[in-house]
Write an enzyme that holds these catalytic residues in place. Structure first.
Site, PDB file in Angstrom:
ATOM      1  N   TYR A 161       0.913  -1.335  -0.006  1.00 28.23           N
ATOM      2  CA  TYR A 161      -0.130  -0.067  -0.103  1.00 28.23           C
ATOM      3  C   TYR A 161       0.884   1.277  -0.015  1.00 28.23           C
ATOM      4  CZ  TYR A 161      -4.216   2.458   1.439  1.00 28.23           C
ATOM      5  OH  TYR A 161      -5.211   3.507   1.605  1.00 28.23           O
ATOM      6  N   ARG A 181      -6.216  10.366 -10.809  1.00 28.47           N
ATOM      7  CA  ARG A 181      -5.461  11.182  -9.573  1.00 28.47           C
ATOM      8  C   ARG A 181      -4.933   9.899  -8.565  1.00 28.47           C
ATOM      9  NH1 ARG A 181      -5.636  10.079  -4.841  1.00 28.47           N
ATOM     10  NH2 ARG A 181      -7.589  10.949  -3.856  1.00 28.47           N
ATOM     11  N   ASP A 237      -9.372   7.169  -6.488  1.00 27.18           N
ATOM     12  CA  ASP A 237      -8.656   8.001  -7.210  1.00 27.18           C
ATOM     13  C   ASP A 237      -8.909   8.409  -8.585  1.00 27.18           C
ATOM     14  OD1 ASP A 237      -7.184   7.575  -4.870  1.00 27.18           O
ATOM     15  OD2 ASP A 237      -5.419   6.645  -5.565  1.00 27.18           O
ATOM     16  N   ASP A 249     -14.005   6.457  -1.431  1.00 22.57           N
ATOM     17  CA  ASP A 249     -13.147   6.159  -0.490  1.00 22.57           C
ATOM     18  C   ASP A 249     -12.314   7.600  -0.347  1.00 22.57           C
ATOM     19  OD1 ASP A 249     -11.562   4.807   1.409  1.00 22.57           O
ATOM     20  OD2 ASP A 249     -10.038   4.627  -0.097  1.00 22.57           O
ATOM     21  N   ASN A 253      -0.584  11.647   0.315  1.00 21.71           N
ATOM     22  CA  ASN A 253       0.160  10.359   0.061  1.00 21.71           C
ATOM     23  C   ASN A 253       0.966  10.561  -1.399  1.00 21.71           C
ATOM     24  OD1 ASN A 253      -0.673   8.987   2.342  1.00 21.71           O
ATOM     25  ND2 ASN A 253      -2.468   8.797   1.414  1.00 21.71           N
ATOM     26  N   ASN A 308      -5.182   7.226   7.660  1.00 25.53           N
ATOM     27  CA  ASN A 308      -5.330   6.714   6.230  1.00 25.53           C
ATOM     28  C   ASN A 308      -6.650   5.833   6.218  1.00 25.53           C
ATOM     29  OD1 ASN A 308      -5.078   4.938   3.991  1.00 25.53           O
ATOM     30  ND2 ASN A 308      -3.225   5.987   3.782  1.00 25.53           N
TER      31      ASN A 308
HETATM   32  N1  LIG Z   1      -4.579  10.017   4.056  1.00 29.04           N
HETATM   33  C1  LIG Z   1      -5.592   9.658   3.449  1.00 29.04           C
HETATM   34  O1  LIG Z   1      -6.281   8.622   3.647  1.00 29.04           O
HETATM   35  C2  LIG Z   1      -6.078  10.068   2.077  1.00 29.04           C
HETATM   36  C3  LIG Z   1      -5.090  10.851   1.521  1.00 29.04           C
HETATM   37  N2  LIG Z   1      -5.457  11.559   0.216  1.00 29.04           N
HETATM   38  C4  LIG Z   1      -4.362  12.670  -0.374  1.00 29.04           C
HETATM   39  O2  LIG Z   1      -4.623  13.682  -0.350  1.00 29.04           O
HETATM   40  C5  LIG Z   1      -4.233  14.472  -1.529  1.00 29.04           C
HETATM   41  C6  LIG Z   1      -5.231  15.280  -2.101  1.00 29.04           C
HETATM   42  O3  LIG Z   1      -6.152  14.260  -2.779  1.00 29.04           O
HETATM   43  P1  LIG Z   1      -7.673  14.820  -3.152  1.00 29.04           P
HETATM   44  O4  LIG Z   1      -8.519  15.598  -2.315  1.00 29.04           O
HETATM   45  O5  LIG Z   1      -8.376  13.639  -3.927  1.00 29.04           O
HETATM   46  O6  LIG Z   1      -7.066  15.745  -4.523  1.00 29.04           O
HETATM   47  P2  LIG Z   1      -7.775  16.882  -5.422  1.00 29.04           P
HETATM   48  O7  LIG Z   1      -6.965  17.045  -6.396  1.00 29.04           O
HETATM   49  O8  LIG Z   1      -9.305  16.465  -5.251  1.00 29.04           O
HETATM   50  O9  LIG Z   1      -7.593  18.118  -4.435  1.00 29.04           O
HETATM   51  C7  LIG Z   1      -6.518  18.599  -4.293  1.00 29.04           C
HETATM   52  C8  LIG Z   1      -6.499  20.108  -3.577  1.00 29.04           C
HETATM   53  O10 LIG Z   1      -5.351  20.654  -3.428  1.00 29.04           O
HETATM   54  C9  LIG Z   1      -5.328  22.008  -3.871  1.00 29.04           C
HETATM   55  N3  LIG Z   1      -3.862  22.279  -4.214  1.00 29.04           N
HETATM   56  C10 LIG Z   1      -3.049  21.820  -5.018  1.00 29.04           C
HETATM   57  N4  LIG Z   1      -1.854  22.294  -5.025  1.00 29.04           N
HETATM   58  C11 LIG Z   1      -2.011  23.223  -4.039  1.00 29.04           C
HETATM   59  C12 LIG Z   1      -0.959  24.250  -3.605  1.00 29.04           C
HETATM   60  N5  LIG Z   1       0.068  24.315  -4.022  1.00 29.04           N
HETATM   61  N6  LIG Z   1      -1.231  25.072  -2.387  1.00 29.04           N
HETATM   62  C13 LIG Z   1      -2.804  24.813  -2.124  1.00 29.04           C
HETATM   63  N7  LIG Z   1      -3.572  24.046  -2.507  1.00 29.04           N
HETATM   64  C14 LIG Z   1      -3.134  23.127  -3.558  1.00 29.04           C
HETATM   65  C15 LIG Z   1      -6.196  22.134  -5.285  1.00 29.04           C
HETATM   66  O11 LIG Z   1      -6.674  23.073  -5.405  1.00 29.04           O
HETATM   67  P3  LIG Z   1      -7.468  23.542  -6.476  1.00 29.04           P
HETATM   68  O12 LIG Z   1      -8.630  23.036  -6.413  1.00 29.04           O
HETATM   69  O13 LIG Z   1      -7.353  25.093  -6.843  1.00 29.04           O
HETATM   70  O14 LIG Z   1      -6.637  22.891  -7.842  1.00 29.04           O
HETATM   71  C16 LIG Z   1      -7.290  21.062  -4.536  1.00 29.04           C
HETATM   72  O15 LIG Z   1      -8.127  21.801  -4.016  1.00 29.04           O
HETATM   73  C17 LIG Z   1      -3.267  13.275  -2.274  1.00 29.04           C
HETATM   74  O16 LIG Z   1      -2.084  13.476  -1.936  1.00 29.04           O
HETATM   75  C18 LIG Z   1      -3.952  12.025  -1.751  1.00 29.04           C
HETATM   76  O17 LIG Z   1      -2.898  10.944  -1.713  1.00 29.04           O
HETATM   77  C19 LIG Z   1      -6.797  11.409  -0.680  1.00 29.04           C
HETATM   78  C20 LIG Z   1      -7.629  10.478   0.033  1.00 29.04           C
HETATM   79  C21 LIG Z   1      -7.375   9.758   1.451  1.00 29.04           C
HETATM   80  C1  LIG Z   2      -5.107   6.971   0.648  1.00 29.60           C
HETATM   81  C2  LIG Z   2      -5.904   7.143  -0.455  1.00 29.60           C
HETATM   82  O1  LIG Z   2      -6.954   6.793  -0.790  1.00 29.60           O
HETATM   83  C3  LIG Z   2      -5.415   8.340  -1.446  1.00 29.60           C
HETATM   84  O2  LIG Z   2      -4.179   8.877  -1.109  1.00 29.60           O
HETATM   85  O3  LIG Z   2      -5.926   8.286  -2.368  1.00 29.60           O
HETATM   86 MG   LIG Z   3      -7.437   7.108  -2.915  1.00 27.86          MG
END
Ligand SMILES: NC(=O)C1=CN([C@@H]2O[C@H](COP(=O)(O)OP(=O)(O)OC[C@H]3O[C@@H](n4cnc5c(N)ncnc54)[C@H](OP(=O)(O)O)[C@@H]3O)[C@@H](O)[C@H]2O)C=CC1
Ligand SMILES: CC(=O)C(=O)O
Ligand SMILES: [Mg+2]
Length: 536
Positions: A84, A137, A228, A250, A392, A436
């Site tokens: 993972y 993504r 993703d 998720d 991540n 996570n």
């Molecule tokens: N720990 C966990 O369980 C999980 C972790 N994640 C992680 O979270 C991260 C984001 O995922 P997700 O929300 O789906 O992604 P999205 O693409 O949906 O969202 C990313 C957000 O970050 C913003 N962003 C990007 N670059 C910057 C920057 N330099 N400064 C400020 N804001 C910024 C984007 O802005 P804009 O809207 O303006 O483009 C957007 O609002 C990934 O790395 C993913 O791995 C996700 C799910 C679960």
């Molecule tokens: C953990 C997870 O689902 C992600 O980073 O997208």
């Molecule tokens: Mg995910």
């Protein structure tokens, strides 16, 4: 021997070798599963490169499924980072180069009009959980196209190892509509369609055919976990299919539940209620707004006030700065509820100074954004700042555990999406939590399956959060932990499953009647065990 579901390798007994014509096909020795496990762990530990460990684990999954799951279950803290995050991220980036045997089902634009037929090629008639991605993504690594397959494969391995869902009932799927990743398009080993991503009508029609075909082939009660997808599709897919299918995102919902659980448990260290805190998110996408929504919902359940009012202490920053009302017109719909009255602010540091959050959450997908100055600021106006670097894999984490503890002089509570080792600061060992969604989705899915729930409801997410938070003990708090250790994850998942199922029954969404008296016991009973069976 050639089928990973049945193979026991050197553990086939003398009698089994006779009964199944295996004599001579194996060397004379008969090993126990425990000894095989010890041998495999020794072997895996010899690989210093994480990707080599990943390849070894996948090799085992493809040859001896039960041994694979026994290793994963018994050594969960050690092997989770292998199958993972973070290693699965690198595996996806290099998926074409390391590809040996196909895992999961690929549905590309070439299968348009033939998706039902394609599903029927999967050798299993009964499927209970599908994890599906379109690879746009992948973690915080961006568009990896068809090579995103590593994610559904990895997530479903966790469904089995952490949540006890039988591997034969799990189906990983990648939808290939092309990729906009030039590097992959020019990579001779790329495994997907060599074209730019299809969008609009072409994309929607393929997804619709897929969703209909899944329901037609596997019925109402197959859980479809979206994973993703880029946010321009993720929110819409969830909204479009949540009233006709059993769907769960998720990244939006699972992440929200795991973070809310961490917050509820952290309150015991921070004091106050959720409503007393001020939240600031870096990143306003699936994870950020998903978490923010669930926090506001939980506060409303607690104080009975309208959700709009409870959103006021929750602020989000995206790539253009703080989300404020003057930007409302140009914001995507999922950001609009967070556009509060405030002057425009750019730069996280300026937002931190203006908002003075008690809780800082990173969901941007961009590494190293929580700088020394930001963490020090958090520590200057909070006795115990809560810092969550959720992006991540590890390379994209907003800060490391070491940085959070050192820059806050040992006062921060820290949790991250990918694991960090415990860190010693001034003689005290701090154990960072792994915030996570892996804590949630396996138990959540098991609960949905147990109850035969026909839909996912926010109440079930809140139930999962509370079940997870309730597993944190005083002993954990003393080490700065806000999540229980992953070593107990099967017990944790059974408790989550029981609470999720109970909520499904309460909401009238369950179809497996009557409701079992002891839901924890029934969750534990139906969990898959990787111990070898006898073939006599
Ligand atoms: N720990 C966990 O369980 C999980 C972790 N994640 C992680 O979270 C991260 C984001 O995922 P997700 O929300 O789906 O992604 P999205 O693409 O949906 O969202 C990313 C957000 O970050 C913003 N962003 C990007 N670059 C910057 C920057 N330099 N400064 C400020 N804001 C910024 C984007 O802005 P804009 O809207 O303006 O483009 C957007 O609002 C990934 O790395 C993913 O791995 C996700 C799910 C679960
Ligand atoms: C953990 C997870 O689902 C992600 O980073 O997208
Ligand atoms: Mg995910």
């Amino acid at each position: 021997m050639r089928d990973p579901r049945y193979n026991k390798g050197l553990a086939f007994t003398e009698k089994e070798r006779d009964a199944h014509y295996l004599r001579g096909l194996l060397p004379p020795v008969v090993l126990s599963q425990e000894l095989q496990e010890k041998k495999m762990m020794n072997l895996i530990r010899q690989y210093e490169v994480p990707l080599h460990r990943y390849i070894a684990m996948i090799g085992l999954q493809e040859t001896n499924e039960r041994l694979f799951y026994k290793l994963l279950i018994d050594n969960v803290e050690e092997l989770l980072p292998v199958v993972y995050t973070p290693t699965v991220g690198e595996a996806c980036q290099k998926y074409g180069s390391i590809f040996k045997h196909s895992q999961g089902l690929y549905i590309s634009l070439k299968e348009k009009g033939k998706i039902l037929e394609t599903l029927k090629n999967w050798p299993k008639r009964t499927v209970q959980v599908i994890v599906v991605t379109d690879g746009e993504r992948i973690l915080g690594l961006g568009d990896l196209g068809c090579q995103g397959m590593g994610i559904p494969v990895g997530k479903l391995a966790l469904y089995t190892a952490l949540g006890g869902v039988r591997p034969s009932l799990c189906l990983p799927i990648t939808i290939d509509v092309g990729t906009n990743n030039e590097k992959l398009l020019n990579d001779e080993f790329y495994i997907g369609l060599r074209q730019k991503r299809a969008t609009g009508k072409e994309y929607d029609e393929l997804l619709q055919e897929f969703m209909y075909a899944v329901k037609q082939n596997y019925g109402e009660k197959v859980l479809i976990q979206f994973e993703d997808f880029a946010n321009h599709n993720a929110f819409e897919l969830l909204a479009r299919y949540s009233s006709s299918h059993l769907v769960f995102n998720d990244d939006i919902q699972g992440t929200a539940a795991v973070v809310l659980a961490g917050l509820l448990s952290a309150l015991r260290l921070l004091g106050g209620t959720l409503a007393d805190h001020t939240f600031l998110f870096l990143g306003a996408g699936e994870a950020g707004t998903g978490i923010a929504d669930l926090i506001a919902l939980e506060i409303s359940e607690q104080n009975g006030k309208p959700i709009e009012e409870n959103r006021k202490n929750i602020w989000l920053v995206d790539s253009k700065g703080l989300i404020v009302s003057s930007r409302k017109e140009s914001l995507q719909d999922f950001k609009k509820p967070w556009a509060h009255e405030h002057e425009p602010i750019t730069g996280l540091i300026n937002a931190v100074k203006a908002i003075k959050p008690t809780i800082l959450i990173g969901t941007s997908g961009v590494g190293k954004q929580f700088t020394k100055e930001i963490v020090e600021d958090m520590a200057s106006f909070n006795k115990t700042p809560l810092i969550m670097a959720l992006s991540n894999p590890t390379s994209q984490a907003e800060c490391t555990a070491e940085e959070a503890y050192t820059w806050s002089e040992g006062r921060a509570i820290f949790a991250s999406g990918s694991p960090f080792d415990p860190f010693e600061y001034e003689g005290k060992t701090f154990v960072p939590g792994q915030a996570n969604n892996a804590y949630i989705f396996p138990g959540f899915g098991l609960g949905v399956i147990m109850a035969g729930s026909i839909r996912v409801h926010n109440g079930m997410l809140l139930a999962a959060s509370k079940a997870l938070a309730s597993q944190v003990t005083e002993e954990h708090y003393e080490k700065g932990m806000i999540y229980p250790p992953l070593t107990n994850i099967r017990k944790i998942s059974a408790n989550i499953a029981a609470e999720v199922a109970a909520k499904a029954y309460e909401l009238g969404l369950a179809s497996h009647l009557p409701q079992p008296e002891d839901l924890v016991e029934s969750a534990e009973k139906c969990m898959y065990s990787p111990v070898y069976r006898s073939y006599l």
